[in-house]
Write an enzyme that holds these catalytic residues in place. Structure first.
Site, PDB file in Angstrom:
ATOM      1  N   GLU A   1      16.960   0.336 -20.668  1.00 19.69           N
ATOM      2  CA  GLU A   1      17.194   1.027 -21.947  1.00 19.69           C
ATOM      3  C   GLU A   1      16.204   2.183 -21.909  1.00 19.69           C
ATOM      4  O   GLU A   1      15.004   1.999 -22.101  1.00 19.69           O
ATOM      5  CB  GLU A   1      16.944   0.095 -23.133  1.00 19.69           C
ATOM      6  CG  GLU A   1      17.926  -1.058 -23.250  1.00 19.69           C
ATOM      7  CD  GLU A   1      19.302  -0.662 -23.787  1.00 19.69           C
ATOM      8  OE1 GLU A   1      19.513   0.535 -24.090  1.00 19.69           O
ATOM      9  OE2 GLU A   1      20.162  -1.551 -23.906  1.00 19.69           O
TER      10      GLU A   1
ATOM     11  N   GLU B   1      25.774   7.866 -26.159  1.00 19.66           N
ATOM     12  CA  GLU B   1      25.052   7.127 -25.127  1.00 19.66           C
ATOM     13  C   GLU B   1      25.795   7.143 -23.802  1.00 19.66           C
ATOM     14  O   GLU B   1      25.181   7.313 -22.748  1.00 19.66           O
ATOM     15  CB  GLU B   1      24.813   5.679 -25.577  1.00 19.66           C
ATOM     16  CG  GLU B   1      24.006   4.899 -24.544  1.00 19.66           C
ATOM     17  CD  GLU B   1      24.098   3.387 -24.707  1.00 19.66           C
ATOM     18  OE1 GLU B   1      24.496   2.923 -25.784  1.00 19.66           O
ATOM     19  OE2 GLU B   1      23.781   2.685 -23.738  1.00 19.66           O
TER      20      GLU B   1
HETATM   21 ZN    ZN Z   1      24.216   0.646 -24.138  1.00 19.01          ZN
END
Ligand code: ZN
Length: 292
Positions: A257, A123
């Site tokens: 996100e 990520e």
């Molecule tokens: Zn994160």
């Protein structure tokens, strides 16, 4: 010379203390290589060199030729300052477990490692690549852009300091970029997080919600990433009070996100430079709509 030697020793010590020397038992999330941005596009063949504003005015005209090209001031985000927070860090060690204030009377670990795709694309690497694509897009539109961490191979600030730069610069907006890691069956899509307990107070929370809606609109209309199927009950908005990055902001701030890294379709998008460029344009459009 002594000063130079002293500096050299200091640097060596600093490297020893803060470099990649971690105990074997320390869980370390290795830096996955950032997927290369699309190669610098060569000029389209045959594209003539753009002539600049003509400096070769005829000799009969003594007055300077006014500049006709668009100036920086004419760009849509000229005069705006935007801070981008590429979530997490290039490395994660046990040191990140130290508790820091996270607003709303809470404390939280300095930082977490973040998630990854099933294929191992981390990520933090996605966040870094997406943040830089966004920075490029925003700068092209005239904005002053700062990132909260300088690279994707070391430690960045703890969550209690991720909003400090935006506060200090009185930024027009702070955009924190993350991607989620849900193992729920079929869970996919993006969502936008807004804090309900910001130090900036209810006015800043309201502004942040307005920005979140602009970003949601831009992302769902300009990219292939759909609204979250598992957060926000179809709204793709998530209101939380546990995130230091947002809680401690005095400025308009949201956390994106950008998709679910554990979903194959989302993972393929997030790993694609083409998607990241589209997403950067969408986020920039959302910011422009909000700031307009
Ligand atoms: Zn994160």
């Amino acid at each position: 010379m002594r000063g130079v030697r002293g500096a050299a020793v200091a640097i060596a010590l600093s490297v020893a203390l803060t470099g990649c020397q971690v105990a074997a038992s320390d869980p370390v999330v290795p830096s996955a290589p950032v997927v290369a941005e699309s190669p610098a596009s060569a000029s389209p063949s045959g594209s003539p060199a753009t002539p600049g504003p003509s400096a070769s005015a005829t000799s009969a005209t003594a007055a300077p030729t006014p500049t006709m090209s668009p100036t920086q001031d004419a760009l849509p985000l000229a005069g705006r300052t935007i801070v981008i927070d590429p979530g997490h860090n290039g490395v994660w060690t046990k040191r990140e477990l130290r508790k820091v204030p996270s607003g709303n009377g809470r404390s939280k670990e300095c930082n977490s490692s973040g998630t990854a795709t099933n294929a191992g694309y981390a990520e933090h690497a996605y966040n870094w690549a997406q943040a830089n694509a966004l920075a490029k897009e925003l700068r092209a539109r005239g904005a002053t852009v700062r990132l909260t961490r300088p690279n994707d191979h070391g430690e960045g600030p703890c969550v209690n300091l991720r909003s400090a730069l935006a506060n200090e610069l009185k930024a027009d907006a702070l955009v924190s970029i993350h991607a989620d890691g849900s193992f729920a069956s079929g869970a996919r899509g993006f969502h936008v997080i807004v804090s309900t307990t910001m130090v900036g107070g209810s006015a800043v929370e309201k502004e942040s919600t307005a920005l979140a809606k602009r970003l949601r609109r831009a992302l769902e209309t300009e990219t292939a990433m759909p609204r979250s199927t598992y957060i926000g009950g179809g709204t793709a908005l998530s209101f939380r009070n546990d995130l230091g990055t947002l809680n401690l902001s005095k400025r308009t701030a949201v956390m994106l996100e950008m998709g679910n890294m554990r979903h194959a379709t989302d993972a393929a998008l997030l790993g694609s430079a083409k998607f990241r460029t589209q997403a950067a344009r969408a986020i920039a459009d959302g910011l422009e709509a909000y700031l307009g």
